[in-house]
Design an enzyme around this catalytic site. Structure first.
Site, mmCIF file in Angstrom:
data_model
loop_
_atom_site.group_PDB
_atom_site.id
_atom_site.type_symbol
_atom_site.label_atom_id
_atom_site.label_comp_id
_atom_site.label_asym_id
_atom_site.label_seq_id
_atom_site.Cartn_x
_atom_site.Cartn_y
_atom_site.Cartn_z
ATOM 1 N N PHE A 133 -34.164 -28.705 12.233
ATOM 2 C CA PHE A 133 -35.109 -29.897 12.369
ATOM 3 C C PHE A 133 -35.689 -30.394 10.855
ATOM 4 O O PHE A 133 -36.090 -29.286 10.275
ATOM 5 C CB PHE A 133 -36.238 -29.619 13.415
ATOM 6 C CG PHE A 133 -37.037 -30.941 13.962
ATOM 7 C CD1 PHE A 133 -36.648 -31.763 14.984
ATOM 8 C CD2 PHE A 133 -38.153 -31.414 13.074
ATOM 9 C CE1 PHE A 133 -37.196 -32.875 15.571
ATOM 10 C CE2 PHE A 133 -38.829 -32.343 13.475
ATOM 11 C CZ PHE A 133 -38.426 -33.072 14.773
ATOM 12 N N ASP A 212 -37.805 -20.914 15.466
ATOM 13 C CA ASP A 212 -38.528 -21.988 15.908
ATOM 14 C C ASP A 212 -37.930 -22.256 17.192
ATOM 15 O O ASP A 212 -37.006 -22.737 17.377
ATOM 16 C CB ASP A 212 -38.332 -23.353 15.005
ATOM 17 C CG ASP A 212 -39.283 -24.715 15.573
ATOM 18 O OD1 ASP A 212 -39.466 -24.653 16.590
ATOM 19 O OD2 ASP A 212 -39.382 -25.553 14.570
ATOM 20 N N TYR A 237 -45.463 -29.523 23.979
ATOM 21 C CA TYR A 237 -45.342 -30.921 24.605
ATOM 22 C C TYR A 237 -44.122 -31.251 24.885
ATOM 23 O O TYR A 237 -43.746 -32.217 25.604
ATOM 24 C CB TYR A 237 -46.151 -32.098 23.621
ATOM 25 C CG TYR A 237 -45.455 -31.995 22.266
ATOM 26 C CD1 TYR A 237 -44.155 -32.478 21.967
ATOM 27 C CD2 TYR A 237 -45.884 -31.220 21.117
ATOM 28 C CE1 TYR A 237 -43.599 -32.650 20.724
ATOM 29 C CE2 TYR A 237 -45.528 -31.462 19.762
ATOM 30 C CZ TYR A 237 -44.119 -31.927 19.785
ATOM 31 O OH TYR A 237 -43.699 -32.150 18.276
ATOM 32 N N LYS A 238 -43.082 -30.083 24.819
ATOM 33 C CA LYS A 238 -41.736 -30.515 25.224
ATOM 34 C C LYS A 238 -41.396 -29.881 26.641
ATOM 35 O O LYS A 238 -42.091 -30.408 27.366
ATOM 36 C CB LYS A 238 -40.673 -29.948 24.276
ATOM 37 C CG LYS A 238 -40.837 -30.710 22.858
ATOM 38 C CD LYS A 238 -39.922 -30.107 21.710
ATOM 39 C CE LYS A 238 -40.151 -31.200 20.391
ATOM 40 N NZ LYS A 238 -39.641 -30.645 19.248
ATOM 41 N N ARG A 387 -29.421 -38.333 23.357
ATOM 42 C CA ARG A 387 -29.684 -37.026 23.557
ATOM 43 C C ARG A 387 -30.157 -37.152 24.971
ATOM 44 O O ARG A 387 -30.979 -38.125 25.442
ATOM 45 C CB ARG A 387 -30.665 -36.546 22.807
ATOM 46 C CG ARG A 387 -30.830 -35.207 22.637
ATOM 47 C CD ARG A 387 -31.588 -34.656 21.490
ATOM 48 N NE ARG A 387 -33.215 -35.252 21.380
ATOM 49 C CZ ARG A 387 -34.022 -34.779 21.041
ATOM 50 N NH1 ARG A 387 -33.845 -33.681 20.117
ATOM 51 N NH2 ARG A 387 -35.438 -35.498 20.911
HETATM 52 C C1 LIG Z 1 -40.199 -31.134 18.195
HETATM 53 C C2 LIG Z 1 -39.934 -30.189 16.871
HETATM 54 C C3 LIG Z 1 -40.677 -30.124 15.824
HETATM 55 C C4 LIG Z 1 -42.133 -31.040 15.779
HETATM 56 O O1 LIG Z 1 -42.992 -30.640 15.148
HETATM 57 P P1 LIG Z 1 -44.515 -31.086 14.936
HETATM 58 O O2 LIG Z 1 -45.183 -30.316 13.908
HETATM 59 O O3 LIG Z 1 -44.835 -31.054 16.434
HETATM 60 O O4 LIG Z 1 -44.296 -32.471 14.737
HETATM 61 C C5 LIG Z 1 -40.518 -29.135 14.929
HETATM 62 N N1 LIG Z 1 -39.479 -28.305 14.925
HETATM 63 C C6 LIG Z 1 -38.437 -28.370 15.908
HETATM 64 C C7 LIG Z 1 -37.247 -27.544 15.954
HETATM 65 C C8 LIG Z 1 -38.771 -29.226 16.853
HETATM 66 O O5 LIG Z 1 -37.781 -29.425 18.045
#
Ligand SMILES: *Cc1c(COP(=O)(O)O)cnc(C)c1O
Length: 427
Positions: A133, A212, A237-238, A387
């Site tokens: 990401f 992560d 939040y996912k 997705r």
């Molecule tokens: C959703 C997601 C994020 C989002 O990070 P925020 O700091 O909450 O905006 C980061 N890394 C991955 C792998 C994600 O899936």
């Protein structure tokens, strides 16, 4: 009946049988649902609202903020990051003392990367992959710039855009590797890395590992202690349904806790914040990973989301998740390949997380047709991925088939042609 119709009716029989026997089938009644016709397949990006959160937030605002005022810090709020962390530890195979909720995933990645590079300070190499990401890579580049000590980041390539090869990873590791960091499952393709194996190989090379788990926690069983993971972060939040922008979690393996020295330091990470001591003394617990005051109204509902996942049990969630994905791929083969779609995720369900990406040259317009008039809510990821997140607590097998049907309709009936290529600010 044509061959396709025959295949489809077989899938329908299969789906209704699976729904009838689904041990998690009742969980969908625990979530707010505005429109029963709408199929929501973006729970991997923003989970649905648990009814318990809806009910309890009103009361929390009234009694804890409205009536309790400052007293609520001592009575209810001070311990909340740790209390919820203790529960979340049960979902990732951690000891409660190793997990806390704080800040966002981005901020926590930075904190832990800086800590890991300080612990492994003789080495300068960092390894990640192109499927990561972007925020994860930005934080690493930011840390490299700020530390200004000659670190460098190597990104493993992906031949098919879906997975990365273990051989490439093994070759990249060497005696200068300080840290390896990956997101798993990957946010576009849903590729699930071989977490245990990759962690072991990193350790053999003397590197530390930061995972992560944003797209894993709540849908893929994790065993951070069994796998000897050093550090981990993830969103709440996912699949944990904590609510938009709810604070993320941090895991620090107990053996590293005394050595972590993250930035930015702040009073909430102090051993005794309310002494207001001008000397910084880090807490001797995982609380040292805190920086400033937690966002209580965003934090408290995480507990209700985590409770639901604990009650459902993540092993059962994973089992259903794999079945949902497999059913979709069968429907995809039967219905969508002839319409120009390609699979953008692993077929092997051991190497796939909770979402499936599909690709099409007209993806962005199809995505708009789905969300604006076909009542199917996936998301779009550049350049051409639609997705589909099959959150097992509120997605039925019937939903999966109906989603494939609506995807087919958007193309067959040329509904997408009404929409433009111009991208919205949020996709
Ligand atoms: C959703 C997601 C994020 C989002 O990070 P925020 O700091 O909450 O905006 C980061 N890394 C991955 C792998 C994600 O899936």
């Amino acid at each position: 009946m044509s061959r396709i119709d025959h295949q489809w009716s077989e899938l329908e029989t299969l789906a209704s049988g699976l729904d009838a026997q689904d041990p998690l089938g009742d969980f969908k009644t625990q979530f707010y649902r505005a429109d029963p016709e709408e199929i929501y397949l973006d729970g991997n990006s923003l989970g649905r609202l648990p009814l318990e959160s809806q009910r309890r937030l009103d009361e929390i605002i009234q009694s804890q903020w409205g009536e309790g005022l400052i007293r609520s810090w001592g009575e209810r709020w001070y311990d909340a990051p740790k209390r919820i962390g203790d529960k979340l530890a049960g979902l990732i195979g951690a000891h409660p003392v190793e997990v806390i909720l704080a800040d966002s995933t981005t901020i926590n990645l930075f904190k832990l990367a800086v800590s890991a590079l300080a612990i492994n300070s003789e080495r300068k190499g960092i390894i990640s992959d192109v499927l990561n990401f972007p925020t994860d890579l930005y934080t690493i580049w930011g840390a490299i710039q700020l530390l200004n000590r000659g670190h460098s980041l190597t990104l493993l390539d992906s031949e098919d855009g879906i997975q990365i090869s273990l051989e490439a990873y093994q070759q990249a590791l060497n005696e200068d590797t300080a840290l390896v960091t990956f997101s798993t499952p990957t946010f576009k393709s849903g590729y699930l890395h071989q977490i245990h194996h990759m962690t072991q190989i990193a350790h053999q090379a003397g590197a530390l590992v930061l995972w992560d788990f944003s797209h894993a926690v709540g849908v893929v069983p994790l065993d951070v202690n069994g796998w000897d993971v050093d550090f981990a972060v993830g969103c709440t939040y996912k699949y944990l349904n904590g609510g938009p922008g709810s604070p993320a979690f941090i895991f620090v393996n107990g053996k590293h806790l005394e050595k972590v020295s993250h930035q930015p330091l702040g009073w909430w990470g102090h051993q005794a914040p309310f002494t207001f001591d001008l000397d910084y003394q880090p807490a001797d617990s995982i609380r040292r990973l805190l920086s400033g005051t937690p966002p209580i109204l965003s934090l408290l509902p995480v507990e209700f989301g985590v409770d639901l996942v604990l009650k459902a049990r993540v092993e059962r969630i994973r089992e259903k998740s794999q079945r949902l994905g497999n059913l979709f791929i069968r429907a995809f083969d039967a219905r969508l390949t002839d319409l120009g779609f390609q699979l953008g995720s692993p077929r092997d369900d051991d190497r796939r997380g909770g979402h499936v990406s599909i690709r099409h040259p007209e993806s962005y317009r199809i995505y708009q047709a789905l969300t604006r008039e076909l009542k199917l809510i996936p998301d779009f990821r550049e350049p051409d991925n639609i997705r589909l997140g099959f959150a097992p607590l509120y997605t039925s097998y019937g939903d999966v088939l109906e989603a494939a049907e609506r995807l087919g309709q958007a193309v067959e009936d040329r509904i997408y042609e009404k929409y433009t290529w111009e991208r919205a600010k949020v996709t």
